[in-house]
Design an enzyme around this catalytic site. Sequence first.
Site, mmCIF file in Angstrom:
data_model
loop_
_atom_site.group_PDB
_atom_site.id
_atom_site.type_symbol
_atom_site.label_atom_id
_atom_site.label_comp_id
_atom_site.label_asym_id
_atom_site.label_seq_id
_atom_site.Cartn_x
_atom_site.Cartn_y
_atom_site.Cartn_z
ATOM 1 N N GLY A 1 0.828 -1.206 0.000
ATOM 2 C CA GLY A 1 0.000 0.000 0.000
ATOM 3 C C GLY A 1 0.859 1.252 0.000
ATOM 4 C CD GLU B 1 -0.272 -7.600 7.765
ATOM 5 O OE1 GLU B 1 0.455 -8.585 8.024
ATOM 6 O OE2 GLU B 1 0.179 -6.504 7.425
#
Length: 621
Positions: free
Chosen positions: A153, A398
């Site tokens: 990101g 994650e």
Amino acid sequence: MLFKGGGLPHESLALQEKLFGAGPDYNFMTRIERFKNSLVRVQHFIRCCARYNLHDHADKKWFEGVAFPNEVSVLGPHSGMFIPTLKEQGSEEQIQKWVPQAEKHQIMGTYIQTELGHGTFVRGLETTATYDPKTEEFILNSPTLTSIKWWPGGLGRTCNFGIVMALLYIDGKNYGMHPFVVQLRSLKTHEPLPGLTMGDIGPKFGFDTVDNGYLQFNHFGIPRENMLMKYCQVLKNGTYTKQTRNPKFSYGAMIFVRSMVVYEVAGQGLAKACTIAIRYSAIRRQSELKKSRPEPQILDYQTQQYKLFPLLALAYAVWFTGVRMKEIYFMVNNEIKQGHTERLPELHAISSGLKAFTTSMASWGIERCRLACGGHGYSAASGLPKIYVNATGGCTYEGENTVMLLQCARFLMNIYGGVKNGRRPSGSVNYLGERISSRCTLTSEFTLKSLADAFKHRAARMIKEASERLNRLQASGNDPEDSWNLNSVVLTKAAEAHCHYYMVLVFESVVESVEDNCVKDILRQLCQLLALCGIQENSGDFIQDGFLNNDQLELVKQKQLSLLSEIRPNAVLLVDAFEFHDVQLGSILGRFDGNVYENLFKWAKKTPLNKPEDLIHRLLR
Ligand SMILES: CCCCCCCCCCCCC/C=C/C(=O)SCCNC(=O)CCNC(=O)[C@H](O)C(C)(C)COP(=O)(O)OP(=O)(O)OC[C@H]1O[C@@H](n2cnc3c(N)ncnc32)[C@H](O)[C@@H]1OP(=O)(O)O
Ligand SMILES: Cc1cc2nc3c(=O)[nH]c(=O)nc-3n(C[C@H](O)[C@H](O)[C@H](O)COP(=O)(O)OP(=O)(O)OC[C@H]3O[C@@H](n4cnc5c(N)ncnc54)[C@H](O)[C@@H]3O)c2cc1C
């Protein structure tokens, strides 16, 4: 005040900032406009941090909740991964060098791990960092197409720094994955540095305000001092040294974010969706309950309560579990800093398991809230699509959820194996050392203890059976890896049962700790409903070994239904208690003042398709 405590002053400060609350409607913007608008708010947020002296991470979080409602900004990876990794994995000198600049946002960073070919299998990553003692540099390279970094990101356009996870090579020897601080863009021109090919990976399901990016290294040199050296060092002459510490320390950033996601993503997302759906269900009137009587609020239909109240109970449960998860993370991380690493495996297991369990439940719950709002739920004006697309990302990033459940299961199998060999388990798995009762003591009173015990029984049995099945598969000639794979569905279900028990237990402990009797009674009802719905939805698990009988299941059903009526008078208050401001909800259906229809009409009139537009007009004429 049950939820927000000391955070309110910061939230109120943020709400006073005109730029955050007002401005163009997110729903009417293109992706590029959304991204630009988010950057404007990022810059304003940074100015506010300086103006209001916001340094503490928690204070900033309150501010961010208003500045970036229901979305992740590029500050997410910067403050959630880049800075924590510097702090956790850098030497004192490295921390002094980079953390102050990062905290003042003079440099903006991200966490660059995933590649085109591998995300889950970290050991399969291919980016190399080869040490050259002559120049005292690491040469970063992307040797294959699949080694191109993909997804981080903020990498696409925003960040000028990143922590790159790459395989360390010295003298032809591979030392495994290590973190490197890499400057990516010029601090003057913001252009990518020579030797780097980078950009945005394109539109996604959500995350419109984040420029997830790609990055290809072409023999790109960085100074030796840029390898994060708290746990491992490369000396000038190329000598590699490492502390006798757990090699999984380099996975620390992932544990941190997983631990935070339970509250920040799953807890918040589901609580917002419930707020919208329950408030709207109190405003919306439809059909007839009784002839010649006014149309009832849809919240008075038992089926509507059956859809929404279990989700409300779940939202409270996930919220409390998320708070507990954060506390455990900081506690164990402190122990680790002092050299006590004994609880790292448990922290990894519980953060992996709860991250997966709660984000999956929350995604499913948010979608059910949307369905419960009928046609208007499908409109972007409900705010639910935005909440959903951002929260459901948590099922993948994650660590993909199935993979995370399997990590949790791996720990449970280790512990159960130890118990069989006489070891005493502790912490979240201490129940695996207890004798499992064969009959359920559940009566029509449904005490929280008896409900939690039922979940304990289920988890213990499923873990035991998963372990025994694994042993049987091996005993019948399968190698350990094949046995694991052939048992993996059973293993994920055992991990889910463990997490479910953990969540019920946390909720029970919160209820017990409440002093106000009235609040306690209401929370007890919610906790009972959570547990009873869990039993009914997974009834097979509870009756399979005869633990619950049919009569008890009937009692469960009856109590569930009576709880719906008991919770009804407090339902709106229970969502108001989350204290989300309208700006944070971003929903016309969930407005605090309940003025839904008038605002829906105003909103529709503003939609860009209603503006004069030449081409559309010509095509339709
Ligand atoms: C500031 C507030 C934060 C805000 C939070 C809000 C969030 C909003 C922002 C969100 C923005 C999104 C950002 C997203 C970022 C990313 O996605 S970054 C990339 C993340 N990638 C992953 O998660 C990859 C998932 N894969 C893995 O973690 C691992 O590869 C694996 C699946 C765990 C397997 O690893 P491997 O090395 O192959 O291990 P195994 O062989 O399976 O196991 C070996 C032993 O190691 C133990 N172990 C594994 N991981 C850890 C760990 N992290 N810590 C401790 N121990 C670990 C494992 O249990 C095994 O132990 P034994 O059984 O004892 O052998
Ligand atoms: C919104 C978003 C933001 C992200 N941000 C970042 C970032 O900032 N930095 C970064 O480095 N990365 C980032 N990522 C990448 C993310 O971490 C990975 O996509 C994630 O870890 C999943 O890995 P994968 O894509 O390889 O999935 P895959 O592993 O390819 O998953 C596909 C399927 O294979 C299954 N599978 C894979 N391995 C196994 C196994 N061992 N056992 C059983 N099933 C298996 C999975 O369960 C899944 O069903 C981001 C991703 C998203 C969606």
